[in-house]
Design an enzyme around this catalytic site. Structure first.
Site, PDB file in Angstrom:
ATOM      1  N   ARG A  34      44.225  34.404  35.663  1.00 55.30           N
ATOM      2  CA  ARG A  34      45.637  34.332  36.083  1.00 55.30           C
ATOM      3  C   ARG A  34      46.583  34.170  34.894  1.00 55.30           C
ATOM      4  NH1 ARG A  34      46.222  32.033  42.035  1.00 55.30           N
ATOM      5  NH2 ARG A  34      44.461  33.154  42.883  1.00 55.30           N
ATOM      6  N   LYS A 197      36.175  34.709  59.745  1.00 57.75           N
ATOM      7  CA  LYS A 197      36.757  34.561  61.082  1.00 57.75           C
ATOM      8  C   LYS A 197      37.611  35.740  61.527  1.00 57.75           C
ATOM      9  CE  LYS A 197      37.208  29.554  61.248  1.00 57.75           C
ATOM     10  NZ  LYS A 197      38.176  28.510  60.981  1.00 57.75           N
ATOM     11  N   GLY A 349      41.710  37.047  50.585  1.00 58.78           N
ATOM     12  CA  GLY A 349      40.606  36.082  50.594  1.00 58.78           C
ATOM     13  C   GLY A 349      39.795  36.137  49.317  1.00 58.78           C
ATOM     14  N   GLY A 372      46.041  35.480  50.680  1.00 58.39           N
ATOM     15  CA  GLY A 372      46.935  35.498  51.846  1.00 58.39           C
ATOM     16  C   GLY A 372      48.134  36.402  51.626  1.00 58.39           C
TER      17      GLY A 372
HETATM   18  P1  AMP Z   1      37.322  35.172  54.316  1.00 55.97           P
HETATM   19  O1  AMP Z   1      37.973  34.127  53.462  1.00 55.97           O
HETATM   20  O2  AMP Z   1      37.746  35.157  55.734  1.00 55.97           O
HETATM   21  O3  AMP Z   1      37.372  36.537  53.686  1.00 55.97           O
HETATM   22  O4  AMP Z   1      35.794  34.747  54.432  1.00 55.97           O
HETATM   23  C1  AMP Z   1      34.955  34.734  53.331  1.00 55.97           C
HETATM   24  C2  AMP Z   1      33.774  33.879  53.656  1.00 55.97           C
HETATM   25  O5  AMP Z   1      33.092  34.390  54.797  1.00 55.97           O
HETATM   26  C3  AMP Z   1      32.781  33.866  52.543  1.00 55.97           C
HETATM   27  O6  AMP Z   1      32.793  32.611  51.931  1.00 55.97           O
HETATM   28  C4  AMP Z   1      31.448  34.163  53.220  1.00 55.97           C
HETATM   29  O7  AMP Z   1      30.422  33.287  52.811  1.00 55.97           O
HETATM   30  C5  AMP Z   1      31.761  33.977  54.681  1.00 55.97           C
HETATM   31  N1  AMP Z   1      30.840  34.766  55.523  1.00 55.97           N
HETATM   32  C6  AMP Z   1      30.658  36.087  55.479  1.00 55.97           C
HETATM   33  N2  AMP Z   1      29.690  36.476  56.329  1.00 55.97           N
HETATM   34  C7  AMP Z   1      29.247  35.360  56.926  1.00 55.97           C
HETATM   35  C8  AMP Z   1      28.238  35.102  57.906  1.00 55.97           C
HETATM   36  N3  AMP Z   1      27.497  36.079  58.391  1.00 55.97           N
HETATM   37  N4  AMP Z   1      28.075  33.820  58.310  1.00 55.97           N
HETATM   38  C9  AMP Z   1      28.805  32.833  57.781  1.00 55.97           C
HETATM   39  N5  AMP Z   1      29.772  33.013  56.844  1.00 55.97           N
HETATM   40  C10 AMP Z   1      29.984  34.262  56.420  1.00 55.97           C
END
Ligand code: AMP
Length: 389
Positions: A34, A197, A349, A372
């Protein structure tokens, strides 16, 4: 909206809102990306002989002074990178800093202490913004990653400033991400959406349905979609309260002729720390199984389809890529995407750190610095911090 290279900067006091929210461990910066990304804007201001005032937040000190959130180590690192002395002041507003700025000469750089040592920064307080406004003639926003937040240094402050513009990092983000705005169905625009999620990604998925031709879904959120289709995903992470929403999205995709790709097989394990992995298909998923990555057949399917892409947006991993036993799906698909001749963007993310870990970051057309912020920008096509510029 102006950018910094359109303004007359000579001898002016130029306040640059940067994003120096760097990872630190025991007072040591573990990744200075950064800081390095802010250099083009600072060098431009230096070349134009302005008096440079840098302001940032670091971590979440929750409105009080905490030594571990001090920006002093960041000032030291910047001094090394620029090979120039950086003045550091242990506050970001007040008579002391005003006096120091009065004595600054063109070409000198001052870094202020963490803006979030004041709760007023997060609260977007006008009086705090007025105190910041006293420090400068020109306001520059080069902190793309926080420009979706209604913070005083991003929102209230520029509203008070007459002369304001975006920095070069911000300009680059806007230009690179905006290329995707013009796309419509038929442009071979594919989006890969993964991560933990569904609930975090609803907004972006909905807005993408109006322009993408195919949506590749992976990560834990795939299981919510699969359950919504009537599959049983054992003990995998399913958001039961989002099943209707997932059905809604599937219906919306169908109505718009958007192809939805969902995993046909999975890497499972008894727990996230286990190396006892197995492969199971979606159709015969074990009752107690937990899926942590897309399986080899899914990977191949996604890779083959990806070859048709002309534009790709990647947001979120295909599995728990932080664990080597569940990283293959994300890393291999990332490699495939990075080798396409398509326009490839990763944002949101963990996507930037995923591409770094996969060793393909340089091969993407653009990797956004905002998590974000990039999602919100892609969705709303503007940001609060841009509106006020
Ligand atoms: P995000 O910040 O929503 O992009 O989520 C990223 C996170 O989702 C990462 O830290 C991954 O470890 C988690 N993730 C991805 N696939 C899975 C899964 N099958 N089960 C649990 N966590 C997951």
């Amino acid at each position: 909206m102006y950018s910094i290279n359109e303004l007359a900067l000579r001898e002016k006091r130029v306040f640059i809102r940067v994003d120096y929210n760097v990872p630190m461990k025991d007072g040591i910066i573990t990744d200075d990306t950064r800081i390095r990304l802010s250099l083009p804007t600072i060098l431009h201001a230096l070349k134009n002989k302005s008096r440079i005032i840098l302001a940032s937040h670091l971590g979440r000190p929750s409105g009080s002074r905490k030594k571990e959130f001090s920006l002093e180590p960041v000032a030291a690192r910047l001094a090394e990178l620029l090979d120039q002395e950086i003045y550091f002041f242990e506050d970001c507003v007040g008579m002391g800093v005003q006096q120091l700025i009065r004595d600054m000469k063109p070409g000198q750089i001052l870094m202020l202490e963490n803006l979030r040592f004041y709760a007023e920064e997060i609260e977007n307080t006008n009086s705090f913004a007025r105190d910041l406004a006293k420090l400068a003639d020109i306001y520059i926003n080069d902190a793309f990653a926080v420009s979706h937040r209604k913070n005083a240094s991003v929102y209230a402050l520029p509203r008070l400033m007459e002369t304001k513009a975006m920095g070069l990092l911000m300009k680059n983000e806007i230009e690179k991400l905006s290329k995707l705005f013009k796309l419509t169905h038929g442009d071979k625009f594919f989006a890969i959406i993964g991560g933990a999620k569904v609930s975090d990604k609803i907004g972006i998925i909905r807005s993408l349905l109006d322009s993408v031709d195919a949506l590749f879904i992976g990560g834990a959120m795939a299981y919510t979609f699969l359950e919504a289709q009537g599959h049983h995903m054992g003990k995998s992470l399913v958001e039961r309260d989002k099943l209707d929403l997932a059905r809604d999205i599937l219906k919306g995709a169908k109505a718009r002729n958007v192809e939805i790709l969902l995993p046909v097989d999975h890497i499972t394990a008894p727990s996230i720390d286990s190396f006892e992995t197995e492969i199971h298909s979606t159709d015969e998923f074990p009752e107690n199984g937990i899926a942590f990555d897309i399986g080899p057949e899914t990977l191949q399917l996604y890779q083959r389809k990806m070859a048709e892409a002309e534009f790709v947006l990647w947001n979120g991993p295909m599995g728990v890529f932080e664990k080597e036993q569940f990283a293959t799906g994300s890393f291999e698909l990332a490699k495939t995407v990075s080798e396409l001749s398509a326009y490839t963007v990763a944002g949101g993310g963990d996507s930037a750190s995923l591409m770094e870990k996969a060793g393909v970051a340089e091969k993407f057309s653009h990797i956004s610095t905002g998590g974000g912020a990039s999602l919100e920008f892609l969705q709303l096509k503007t940001l609060l911090g841009l509106e006020v510029l």
